[in-house]
Design a protein around this motif. Structure first.
Motif, PDB file in Angstrom:
ATOM      1  N   LEU A   1       0.833  -1.203   0.000  1.00 32.98           N
ATOM      2  CA  LEU A   1       0.000   0.000   0.000  1.00 32.98           C
ATOM      3  C   LEU A   1       0.870   1.256   0.000  1.00 32.98           C
ATOM      4  CD1 LEU A   1      -2.756   1.369   0.221  1.00 32.98           C
ATOM      5  CD2 LEU A   1      -2.638   1.062   2.695  1.00 32.98           C
ATOM      6  N   GLU A   2       1.947   1.246   0.770  1.00 35.16           N
ATOM      7  CA  GLU A   2       2.844   2.407   0.812  1.00 35.16           C
ATOM      8  C   GLU A   2       3.507   2.636  -0.541  1.00 35.16           C
ATOM      9  OE1 GLU A   2       5.453   1.463   4.005  1.00 35.16           O
ATOM     10  OE2 GLU A   2       4.068   2.124   5.580  1.00 35.16           O
TER      11      GLU A   2
ATOM     12  N   CYS B   1       2.245   1.773  -3.483  1.00 29.23           N
ATOM     13  CA  CYS B   1       1.206   2.272  -4.382  1.00 29.23           C
ATOM     14  C   CYS B   1       0.903   3.742  -4.111  1.00 29.23           C
ATOM     15  CB  CYS B   1      -0.062   1.432  -4.236  1.00 29.23           C
ATOM     16  SG  CYS B   1       0.096  -0.269  -4.821  1.00 29.23           S
ATOM     17  N   GLU B   2       0.875   4.132  -2.852  1.00 28.30           N
ATOM     18  CA  GLU B   2       0.608   5.530  -2.513  1.00 28.30           C
ATOM     19  C   GLU B   2       1.775   6.424  -2.925  1.00 28.30           C
ATOM     20  OE1 GLU B   2      -0.225   5.429   1.642  1.00 28.30           O
ATOM     21  OE2 GLU B   2      -2.367   5.020   1.360  1.00 28.30           O
ATOM     22  N   GLU B   3       2.992   5.929  -2.745  1.00 28.61           N
ATOM     23  CA  GLU B   3       4.170   6.710  -3.130  1.00 28.61           C
ATOM     24  C   GLU B   3       4.196   6.954  -4.635  1.00 28.61           C
ATOM     25  OE1 GLU B   3       7.668   8.843  -2.555  1.00 28.61           O
ATOM     26  OE2 GLU B   3       6.261   8.063  -1.063  1.00 28.61           O
TER      27      GLU B   3
ATOM     28  N   LYS C   1       1.536   7.049  -6.448  1.00 29.56           N
ATOM     29  CA  LYS C   1       0.257   7.667  -6.810  1.00 29.56           C
ATOM     30  C   LYS C   1      -0.528   6.794  -7.783  1.00 29.56           C
ATOM     31  CE  LYS C   1       1.770  12.435  -5.993  1.00 29.56           C
ATOM     32  NZ  LYS C   1       3.023  12.042  -5.315  1.00 29.56           N
ATOM     33  N   CYS C   2      -0.581   5.511  -7.472  1.00 30.07           N
ATOM     34  CA  CYS C   2      -1.321   4.569  -8.311  1.00 30.07           C
ATOM     35  C   CYS C   2      -2.824   4.728  -8.104  1.00 30.07           C
ATOM     36  CB  CYS C   2      -0.926   3.121  -7.980  1.00 30.07           C
ATOM     37  SG  CYS C   2       0.795   2.718  -8.315  1.00 30.07           S
TER      38      CYS C   2
ATOM     39  N   LYS D   1      -6.409   3.479  -7.005  1.00 31.14           N
ATOM     40  CA  LYS D   1      -6.726   2.696  -5.808  1.00 31.14           C
ATOM     41  C   LYS D   1      -6.919   1.213  -6.119  1.00 31.14           C
ATOM     42  CE  LYS D   1      -8.621   6.285  -2.807  1.00 31.14           C
ATOM     43  NZ  LYS D   1      -8.024   7.378  -3.553  1.00 31.14           N
TER      44      LYS D   1
ATOM     45  N   PHE E   1      -3.719  -1.452  -5.702  1.00 34.94           N
ATOM     46  CA  PHE E   1      -3.426  -2.144  -4.445  1.00 34.94           C
ATOM     47  C   PHE E   1      -4.335  -3.353  -4.253  1.00 34.94           C
ATOM     48  CE2 PHE E   1      -4.699  -2.544   0.087  1.00 34.94           C
ATOM     49  CZ  PHE E   1      -3.546  -3.150   0.543  1.00 34.94           C
TER      50      PHE E   1
ATOM     51  N   SER F   1     -11.747   3.958   0.921  1.00 37.02           N
ATOM     52  CA  SER F   1     -10.828   3.843   2.059  1.00 37.02           C
ATOM     53  C   SER F   1     -11.157   2.614   2.903  1.00 37.02           C
ATOM     54  CB  SER F   1     -10.896   5.105   2.918  1.00 37.02           C
ATOM     55  OG  SER F   1     -10.520   6.249   2.177  1.00 37.02           O
TER      56      SER F   1
END
Length: 297
Positions: free
Chosen positions: A65-66, A68-70, A72-73, A75, A78, A184
């Motif tokens: 998840l980190e 993917c967030e880094e 900017k994938c 949602k 993930f 979320s």
């Protein structure tokens, strides 16, 4: 002649939902019929895996998840990566030393399915501190594809959100708000393996119900049915199961908030200790300086 373009440099545009697909009940019905096909075995920790345990999966999920967030994938990247991971682990006994390699391969495959510009092998290897090399990643990509039978278009909880929200007859701004919060909740459920007992449609429905209750939004239903009955009717699920899923999602949210609060308290404590050590260091040099990150590992 100069062509006008609405594209923003460095930002990929994504097509919005197709109203014709959302208004066609057959699309939702096809999703409901296909979701079990892509569901992993919920007992693979007991029946298949010997070295891999649920806490290891959770740690890997948070790391994925980190990443993917880094990057900017989207949602879905993930959730799709975790679907590949669980399906692979459902059939192939895996050593724990290969778990991160499997996770990074799943990110690569998911980004190829959902991103207009997939993540690169080089960048993904950087996230592993070069403990994994590009040739290993490419070799395992073929292995994972073979085990998944190249069937990568999995049905996810995200796929149901637009279809279910449409039946709630909410204003546009409320629909977007509910969708954002529900996404979320879906991510929260994806991290926690105990939610694997629920099909994606029920997780999506429970996430929407939890989001609406948390936001105090009331559905504008013509039938006047309670929210749980309305949502259960859309996906054809039992009301009691939906309520149980919603309550479990809300409990998971509370537990996650507690962990975050506890982690922040520990971070503040470490910071204060580090500041004290820094003052002591000025007074008397330390003979064996310790890296805090090594202590936390």
């Amino acid at each position: 002649m100069e062509l006008l373009c609405a594209e923003v440099p460095g930002r990929a545009l994504r097509a919005g939902p197709d109203p014709r697909l959302l208004l066609d009940r057959r699309v939702l019905q096809n999703l409901l019929e296909q979701e079990d096909r892509y569901s992993p075995r919920t007992t693979y920790f007991q029946c298949v895996q010997q070295e891999i345990k649920p806490p290891m999966r959770r740690t890997l999920a948070i790391w994925i998840l980190e990443v993917c967030e880094e990057e900017k994938c989207e949602k879905e990247v993930f959730s799709l990566a975790m679907n590949y991971l669980d399906r692979y682990l459902s059939s192939v006994p895996t050593r724990k030393c290969h778990l991160q390699l499997l996770g990074i391969v799943c990110i690569l495959l998911a980004s190829k399915m959902k991103e207009s510009s997939p993540l690169t092998v080089k960048n993904l290897c950087i996230y592993t501190d070069y403990t994994i090399w590009p040739h290993e990643l490419r070799e395992w990509e073929i292995i994972v594809l073979g085990k998944l039978k190249w069937d990568l278009a999995a049905v996810l909880s995200h796929d149901f959100l637009e279809h279910i929200i449409r039946y709630l007859s909410l204003p546009v701004h409320e629909s977007e708000l509910v969708k954002k919060h529900a996404e979320s909740f879906i991510i929260l459920c994806t991290v926690d393996f105990t939610f694997s007992i629920y099909p994606p449609s029920m997780i999506a429905t429970g996430s929407i119900a939890a989001a609406m209750q948390g936001l105090s939004i009331v559905a504008n239903s013509k039938s006047g049915d309670p929210l749980a009955e309305l949502l259960a009717g859309v996906t054809g699920t039992e009301v009691d199961l939906l309520i149980a899923c919603q309550e479990k999602i809300e409990a998971a949210l509370s537990e996650n908030l507690r962990r975050v609060s506890q982690s922040q308290s520990q971070s503040q404590l470490l910071s204060s200790k580090a500041a004290g050590c820094h003052r002591d260091h000025k007074q008397k040099p330390m003979s064996t300086p310790t890296d805090v990150t090594k202590v936390m590992l």
